[in-house]
Scaffold this motif. Sequence first.
Motif, PDB file in Angstrom:
ATOM      1  N   UNK A 268      90.653  14.589  14.756  1.00  0.00           N
ATOM      2  CA  UNK A 268      89.565  14.482  15.729  1.00  0.00           C
ATOM      3  C   UNK A 268      89.261  15.869  16.283  1.00  0.00           C
ATOM      4  N   UNK A 269      88.024  16.302  16.126  1.00  0.00           N
ATOM      5  CA  UNK A 269      87.627  17.631  16.591  1.00  0.00           C
ATOM      6  C   UNK A 269      86.319  17.510  17.373  1.00  0.00           C
ATOM      7  N   UNK A 270      86.346  17.791  18.688  1.00  0.00           N
ATOM      8  CA  UNK A 270      85.127  17.619  19.482  1.00  0.00           C
ATOM      9  C   UNK A 270      84.029  18.601  19.070  1.00  0.00           C
ATOM     10  N   UNK A 271      82.815  18.087  18.974  1.00  0.00           N
ATOM     11  CA  UNK A 271      81.655  18.923  18.624  1.00  0.00           C
ATOM     12  C   UNK A 271      81.075  19.461  19.927  1.00  0.00           C
ATOM     13  N   UNK A 272      81.047  20.775  20.080  1.00  0.00           N
ATOM     14  CA  UNK A 272      80.651  21.336  21.372  1.00  0.00           C
ATOM     15  C   UNK A 272      79.144  21.314  21.597  1.00  0.00           C
ATOM     16  N   UNK A 273      78.406  21.167  20.513  1.00  0.00           N
ATOM     17  CA  UNK A 273      76.942  21.104  20.648  1.00  0.00           C
ATOM     18  C   UNK A 273      76.359  20.542  19.369  1.00  0.00           C
ATOM     19  N   UNK A 274      75.083  20.189  19.411  1.00  0.00           N
ATOM     20  CA  UNK A 274      74.416  19.698  18.206  1.00  0.00           C
ATOM     21  C   UNK A 274      74.384  20.812  17.158  1.00  0.00           C
TER      22      UNK A 274
ATOM     23  N   UNK B 213      84.353  11.375  20.247  1.00  0.00           N
ATOM     24  CA  UNK B 213      85.759  11.482  19.833  1.00  0.00           C
ATOM     25  C   UNK B 213      86.499  10.181  20.132  1.00  0.00           C
ATOM     26  N   UNK B 214      86.343   9.690  21.369  1.00  0.00           N
ATOM     27  CA  UNK B 214      87.057   8.458  21.762  1.00  0.00           C
ATOM     28  C   UNK B 214      86.629   7.296  20.870  1.00  0.00           C
ATOM     29  N   UNK B 215      85.337   7.252  20.577  1.00  0.00           N
ATOM     30  CA  UNK B 215      84.821   6.154  19.755  1.00  0.00           C
ATOM     31  C   UNK B 215      85.430   6.184  18.348  1.00  0.00           C
TER      32      UNK B 215
ATOM     33  N   UNK C 251      96.835   9.960  15.681  1.00  0.00           N
ATOM     34  CA  UNK C 251      95.666  10.809  15.892  1.00  0.00           C
ATOM     35  C   UNK C 251      96.115  12.263  15.901  1.00  0.00           C
ATOM     36  N   UNK C 252      95.329  13.101  15.259  1.00  0.00           N
ATOM     37  CA  UNK C 252      95.592  14.539  15.286  1.00  0.00           C
ATOM     38  C   UNK C 252      94.383  15.220  15.929  1.00  0.00           C
ATOM     39  N   UNK C 253      94.574  15.715  17.162  1.00  0.00           N
ATOM     40  CA  UNK C 253      93.470  16.323  17.905  1.00  0.00           C
ATOM     41  C   UNK C 253      93.371  17.821  17.614  1.00  0.00           C
TER      42      UNK C 253
END
Lengths: 291, 227
Positions: free
Chosen positions: A214-220, A257-259, A271-273
């Motif tokens: 799981x890697x958060x996307x900081x922007x579009x 990410x949570x979804x 989960x691997x963050x």
Amino acid sequence: MSTLKDKLEAGEFAITCEAGPPKGVDLENELKEAEEIAGLIDAFNVTDLQSSAMRMSSVAMCRLLEERGLETVYQMTCRDRNRLALQSSLLGAWALGMENVLALTGDYTTLGDHPDAMPVFDLDSIQLLETIERLNGGEDLVGNELKGSPQFFPGAAANPGADPLKPQILKSRMKADHGARFFQTQAVYDSDVFAKFMEELRDAGVETPVMVGILPLKSAGMARFMDANIAGVVIPDEVIKELTDASDTVQKSLEICSRVINETADLCEGVHLMPMGWEEYVPDILDGTDL
Amino acid sequence: MILSEPKPWEEIEGYLEGDDSVFLLGCDGCDAATGDGGAERVGELSGKLDEGGWNVTGTKVIEFLCNKALAGMKLARISDLIEESDSLLVSCCGIGVQAVSKLVDKQVHPANDTVSMGDFHGTWPSEETCKRCGECLLEYTGGICPLTMCVKGLLNGACGGSYEGKCEVEPDRPCGWELIYERLKDVGRLDLIEEYNPPKARQKYQFGVPMENRNSLYWAIEAEEGE
């Protein structure tokens, strides 16, 4: 004692989080951030010159985290060291308290900040796993006996978004056959893609625990860039649109990410963050899940 | 000039397990000069195949198999013989084996290990390249060399940087392991992709061939000139 190993082997859901060593010797921020979220995480994956950019060694930061009571996954790539140095580093890492190792091939040198560096790749990730297995068995790669042997818990990377998928499944099976006891995956944004990967992996007879990346996307913009440029990262158009339309991009990104975690948790073992600088939001991501 | 040494017969026998009929191909270029590919070696291999119970569908010695265009035309004339064979055994350097793999829709077995002459290159400019590693793996990789076609020289499949058949290093560069996968699939030998290839014996090409293995005529001439 490896909590990660105990949990995965007991069939309990495990959570790991990436921690990148600094470029320099000031670790204050990195250690503080890790300590703040330590209660939520089973182990910190310390990256090994991620993206081929020169940084402090993984083993040093692993040790500093372990000293603070935080479990680590020592990431090791084949890019910078030959088989002598890889084995030697592994023995040293065990002596310093590291039990979990993630065996990686490593990005190519030209992708990083020292593009003229000599690429080594004396071993590949599968041969590295085999090497770890040999060391665990009390001998080195050429069969010399070790004075005291490690008992590493070795893991490997897998890429659910690989296209074509079949070679990735076969390679993952090879990794499992050569000692990988857990998989951490490349970032996942499309749970259908992940579900298909898991189905094919299990159909191929691989029962090794898998931790969804799981890697958060900081922007579009970052989402579009990753979709276009990062091998195996597939970001559905709807996700990019969600980020584009969001009034609060951070909030939306964490929600995504949570979804994905909620949609994939039942299919895998952990989960691997990979927060990539968003360590402070790790609690929010996990809060937003049913874990 | 490229220098090869015969693989041990037991290794070749292992490659041919499961094949009934084999077409035998030799090279009358460098390998003939060293005795590892010309008519003499092909005759010897043919005898061993007969003895071992294989049906040799035909033999052919072609001058410079690395000359792909010419080799292709010559092979086209005997395509029916090749077509009825399960596989080809090619006694040539790594470049020749790769060239034949590209020309023929069959599993191609290498009969030789191409050895280093100390960074001296071959004569034929071609997209098939051989690193002269001294332990030819082309048997397991569909006749496509992972040492030269994969930038990382990985021996056990693609890395995570492979996507849609391309390499992470340059957008237009093909992923060598993707080519190998497709090729093995085409010749019905995907089982080979999960064969574990152990770490390379780097010393075999780091400094060239060890003195005790320099038993060919080529090395004798070199030694003569050196004196």
